[in-house]
Motif scaffolding. Structure first.
Motif, mmCIF file in Angstrom:
data_model
loop_
_atom_site.group_PDB
_atom_site.id
_atom_site.type_symbol
_atom_site.label_atom_id
_atom_site.label_comp_id
_atom_site.label_asym_id
_atom_site.label_seq_id
_atom_site.Cartn_x
_atom_site.Cartn_y
_atom_site.Cartn_z
ATOM 1 N N LEU A 16 0.812 -1.216 0.000
ATOM 2 C CA LEU A 16 0.000 0.000 0.000
ATOM 3 C C LEU A 16 0.846 1.268 0.000
ATOM 4 C CD1 LEU A 16 -2.878 -0.956 2.483
ATOM 5 C CD2 LEU A 16 -2.924 -0.936 -0.016
ATOM 6 N N ILE A 74 -0.876 5.476 6.374
ATOM 7 C CA ILE A 74 -0.181 5.441 5.086
ATOM 8 C C ILE A 74 0.186 6.862 4.680
ATOM 9 C CG2 ILE A 74 -0.369 4.847 2.643
ATOM 10 C CD1 ILE A 74 -2.362 2.671 3.473
ATOM 11 N N MET A 103 4.574 3.849 5.200
ATOM 12 C CA MET A 103 3.781 3.932 6.420
ATOM 13 C C MET A 103 4.531 4.662 7.514
ATOM 14 S SD MET A 103 2.198 0.109 6.268
ATOM 15 C CE MET A 103 3.532 -0.465 5.225
ATOM 16 N N ARG A 116 4.723 -2.773 9.762
ATOM 17 C CA ARG A 116 3.476 -2.167 9.325
ATOM 18 C C ARG A 116 3.030 -1.101 10.321
ATOM 19 N NH1 ARG A 116 5.062 -4.157 5.498
ATOM 20 N NH2 ARG A 116 4.111 -5.691 4.106
ATOM 21 N N GLY A 154 1.345 6.298 -1.606
ATOM 22 C CA GLY A 154 1.366 5.033 -2.321
ATOM 23 C C GLY A 154 2.694 4.790 -3.016
#
Length: 269
Positions: A182, A221, A185, A217, A224
């Protein structure tokens, strides 16, 4: 990660915010929930923190609320040789005269050692990066305005009309808490807000992450994969992670440790 190191990170975390959850400590230390609960119990018995439902708090509540994430002083000791090799490759992308942005972080900080002989305009939100460049180089240095967060050694402003909007960069160099399908982060909303402003000022985004960051993780976010031009990492990257970047059209540079860095790494191990 050794128990002593985990305890240091946990104690630092509870001094930065009123309550730290078990899940936040799991992400900070890359440990299991069971391990963290044992650590909290042990530190509670030692009266070094107070165990609460779902997490822990400081015995003496913090007077200043900091950012989520490990302190600079802790991060600096982790994967040091890999970070230095990554930073060397990052500086190899720089050309004298081209303006760059260096976001605060322990991997990006290592870039200062290879910028001493360069001549370029550099914008940073990192107090230690600016200080080192001023003392040991002839680069033009511009600092962002805002509040200095001591634990992370970073300067952040919540305002839109700060000096960030007046600086153009050919490239921005930054690290991250994690990197996955994604995108990039981070662990704190204020970091996200400040870093998004910086990213908007650069033509290309270059991400400096040691290979452990591909397995980490966060719930937030930053951007991208499509916004990233290049990722520089170490040779611990796995094939599936390299394939992920290739599929997204992100250039990959694998930094190799030099002999002195290999010796340093073995001593730390």
């Amino acid at each position: 990660m050794h128990e002593k190191e985990r305890h240091r990170i946990i104690l630092s975390a509870v001094q930065e915010k009123p309550v730290v959850t078990v899940q936040e400590m799991v992400e900070l230390t890359d440990s299991s929930e069971a391990t963290i609960r044992r650590d909290i119990a042990a530190l509670h018995v030692q009266k070094r923190l107070r165990r609460v439902r779902g997490g822990a708090e400081a015995i003496s509540p913090p007077q200043f609320i900091g950012l989520a994430g490990r302190p600079f002083s802790v991060n600096e000791t982790l994967n040091a040789a890999q970070k230095r090799a990554i930073a060397r490759e990052a500086v190899n992308l720089c050309k004298d005269g081209e303006p760059i942005i260096i976001n605060g972080g322990t991997t990006t900080f290592q870039m200062v050692h290879f910028l001493t002989g360069r001549r370029m305009p550099i914008f940073t939100n990192s107090f230690p990066i600016a200080e080192h460049l001023l003392k040991h180089s002839k680069n033009t240095v511009m600092l962002s305005g805002g509040t200095i967060y001591r634990e992370q050694n970073i300067i952040l402003s919540p305002f839109d009309n700060d000096v960030t909007r007046n600086f153009y960069a050919r490239r921005m160099f930054m690290g991250a808490q994690g990197l996955g399908p994604l995108g990039l982060m981070e662990g704190d909303p204020l970091l996200i807000q400040a870093e998004q402003k910086l990213i908007d000022q650069a033509d290309e985004l270059v991400v400096l992450v040691d290979s452990s960051k591909f397995r980490m993780r966060s719930s937030l976010i930053l951007c991208g994969l499509s916004r990233i031009a290049t990722v520089i990492t170490d040779d611990g990257i796995e094939d599936r992670e390299a394939k992920m970047l290739e599929t997204a059209g992100v250039a990959l540079v694998v930094a190799r440790k030099q002999s002195s860095e290999k010796e340093e790494s073995s001593l730390q191990a």
